[in-house]
Design an enzyme around this catalytic site. Structure first.
Site, PDB file in Angstrom:
ATOM      1  N   THR A 128       0.814  -1.213   0.000  1.00 31.09           N
ATOM      2  CA  THR A 128       0.000   0.000   0.000  1.00 31.09           C
ATOM      3  C   THR A 128       0.846   1.261   0.000  1.00 31.09           C
ATOM      4  OG1 THR A 128      -1.834  -1.094   1.076  1.00 31.09           O
ATOM      5  CG2 THR A 128      -1.708   1.277   1.385  1.00 31.09           C
ATOM      6  N   SER A 141       1.806  -7.650  -0.546  1.00 31.95           N
ATOM      7  CA  SER A 141       2.678  -8.477   0.309  1.00 31.95           C
ATOM      8  C   SER A 141       2.168  -9.908   0.456  1.00 31.95           C
ATOM      9  CB  SER A 141       2.878  -7.831   1.677  1.00 31.95           C
ATOM     10  OG  SER A 141       1.726  -7.919   2.468  1.00 31.95           O
ATOM     11  N   THR A 167       1.694  -4.157   4.362  1.00 34.04           N
ATOM     12  CA  THR A 167       1.579  -4.406   5.798  1.00 34.04           C
ATOM     13  C   THR A 167       1.005  -5.786   6.137  1.00 34.04           C
ATOM     14  OG1 THR A 167      -0.626  -3.407   5.912  1.00 34.04           O
ATOM     15  CG2 THR A 167       1.272  -1.956   6.292  1.00 34.04           C
ATOM     16  N   ASP A 168       0.271  -6.398   5.189  1.00 32.25           N
ATOM     17  CA  ASP A 168      -0.421  -7.644   5.535  1.00 32.25           C
ATOM     18  C   ASP A 168       0.538  -8.743   5.993  1.00 32.25           C
ATOM     19  OD1 ASP A 168      -2.806  -6.446   4.952  1.00 32.25           O
ATOM     20  OD2 ASP A 168      -3.078  -7.421   3.011  1.00 32.25           O
TER      21      ASP A 168
HETATM   22  N1  ASP Z   1      -2.642  -5.728   0.862  1.00 34.25           N
HETATM   23  C1  ASP Z   1      -1.630  -4.742   1.154  1.00 34.25           C
HETATM   24  C2  ASP Z   1      -0.284  -5.457   1.231  1.00 34.25           C
HETATM   25  O1  ASP Z   1       0.001  -6.078   2.207  1.00 34.25           O
HETATM   26  C3  ASP Z   1      -1.943  -4.023   2.415  1.00 34.25           C
HETATM   27  C4  ASP Z   1      -0.949  -2.988   2.867  1.00 34.25           C
HETATM   28  O2  ASP Z   1       0.128  -2.821   2.362  1.00 34.25           O
HETATM   29  O3  ASP Z   1      -1.310  -2.263   3.829  1.00 34.25           O
HETATM   30  O4  ASP Z   1       0.463  -5.419   0.300  1.00 34.25           O
END
Ligand code: ASP
Length: 328
Positions: free
Chosen positions: A21, A68, A100-101
């Site tokens: 993200t 991710s 973040t995931d």
């Molecule tokens: N789906 C995204 C990821 O993990 C969520 C994020 O980055 O906050 O790539």
């Protein structure tokens, strides 16, 4: 170069981008949940934060451009090997931008596979770069500020987001939507950002019982799967995982690692055959310990970190007794 010029030289900071993200975008400035991840390259991320150039001699490198959830073992190994090589030279510190995931999985993996006093910082964002009040740019600048700060050495892998500094070993994503997405549930944060100034709560320290795995030369890791525990779980998914090639299985079990009666019986059989089964807990906090004939408790590790630990242990062909020690 004269001595006085040299003393003003900025530290060399490598920023490795993987997507997520923090590199996400949308046509709408108010879209914070249906945007596309991993659309902006590292040059754009760096260009959006001109202040970076005031604190470091920044070099960006695009390792991947993925959500991710698509970070592969190959990407993890590439990151560990690259960090090893670059930080052995004159690079002072490293920042990794990441979705973040699964950020906690990469942070944990790198905690176990890097050996350096130099800071390695993971950073992400909960809002895409195009959103009003996007958090990515400040998170990136704070991560870089920690990375080049003299107090940041000898603390292992860290994560900086939302004004917090967390341990890459202990941090976990506990919220799905809001910028305060990460916590170290038992261990607590390492420090707090006041603007761009890191304030560490403790002197440099490392997680206790953190093994080191040398992954230089590795191209892949053994397959380890995770299955979930719930009321009346049967053995179908566990058996399917093994048939499908899993060399160990983590069960994200209930409570303190409890299992349904049929699953417990199957785990006992597999344990007697020397097949590694680690029992973690779907509750967010706690320490899991189980009798030796009933698998292995994951200790303080959640299921996704237990999987990383097992893949690394199996890659160096550790036996069950050695594996058990990693979770104590
Ligand atoms: N789906 C995204 C990821 O993990 C969520 C994020 O980055 O906050 O790539």
């Amino acid at each position: 170069m004269t001595v006085s010029q040299a003393s003003f030289a900025l530290p060399r900071l490598n920023i490795y981008a993987t997507g997520g993200t923090i590199a996400g975008s949308s046509a709408s400035a108010t879209d914070t949940f249906q945007y596309e991840t991993a659309t902006l390259g590292i040059d754009k991320l760096i260009a959006a934060v001109p202040e970076l150039k005031k604190i470091a001699e920044v070099k960006g490198e695009q390792i991947a451009s993925v959500d991710s959830n698509d970070i592969s073992v190959a990407i993890l190994l590439q990151l560990a090997q690259k960090l090893h090589q670059d930080l052995a030279g004159d690079t002072a510190a490293a920042v990794i931008t990441h979705g973040t995931d699964t950020l906690e999985e990469t942070a944990f993996f790198l905690s176990l596979t890097t050996k350096t006093d130099k800071p390695i910082i993971l950073v992400g964002a909960m809002r895409p770069a195009t959103a009003i009040s996007a958090d990515g740019s400040m998170n990136l600048l704070q991560a870089a500020s920690v990375a080049v700060h003299e107090d940041a050495a000898k603390r292992g892998v860290m994560m900086v987001m939302n004004d917090r500094i967390g341990s890459g070993f202990y941090i976990t994503k506990t919220r799905a939507n809001t910028p305060d997405a990460f916590k170290s549930v038992e261990a607590g944060y390492l420090g707090l950002m006041i603007g761009l100034e890191p304030h560490f709560y403790y002197l440099p320290q490392q997680p206790s019982n953190r093994p080191y795995f040398d992954v230089s030369g590795y191209k892949e890791l053994p397959r380890v799967d995770i299955i979930y525990g719930y009321q009346s779980t049967d053995t179908a998914l566990l058996d399917a995982a093994i048939e499908n090639g899993a060399k160990a299985v983590v069960i994200d079990a209930t409570g303190a690692g409890s299992l349904s009666t049929p699953l417990l019986e199957r785990v006992k059989e597999l344990t007697a055959q020397g097949f590694p089964i680690v029992r973690a807990s779907r509750t967010v906090e706690g320490y899991i310990s189980v009798p030796e004939d009933e698998g292995t408790g994951s200790g303080f590790l959640n299921a996704q970190k237990a999987r990383i630990m097992l893949m690394l242990a199996l890659a160096q062909q550790d036996d069950l007794a050695t594996i058990r020690n990693y979770f104590k």
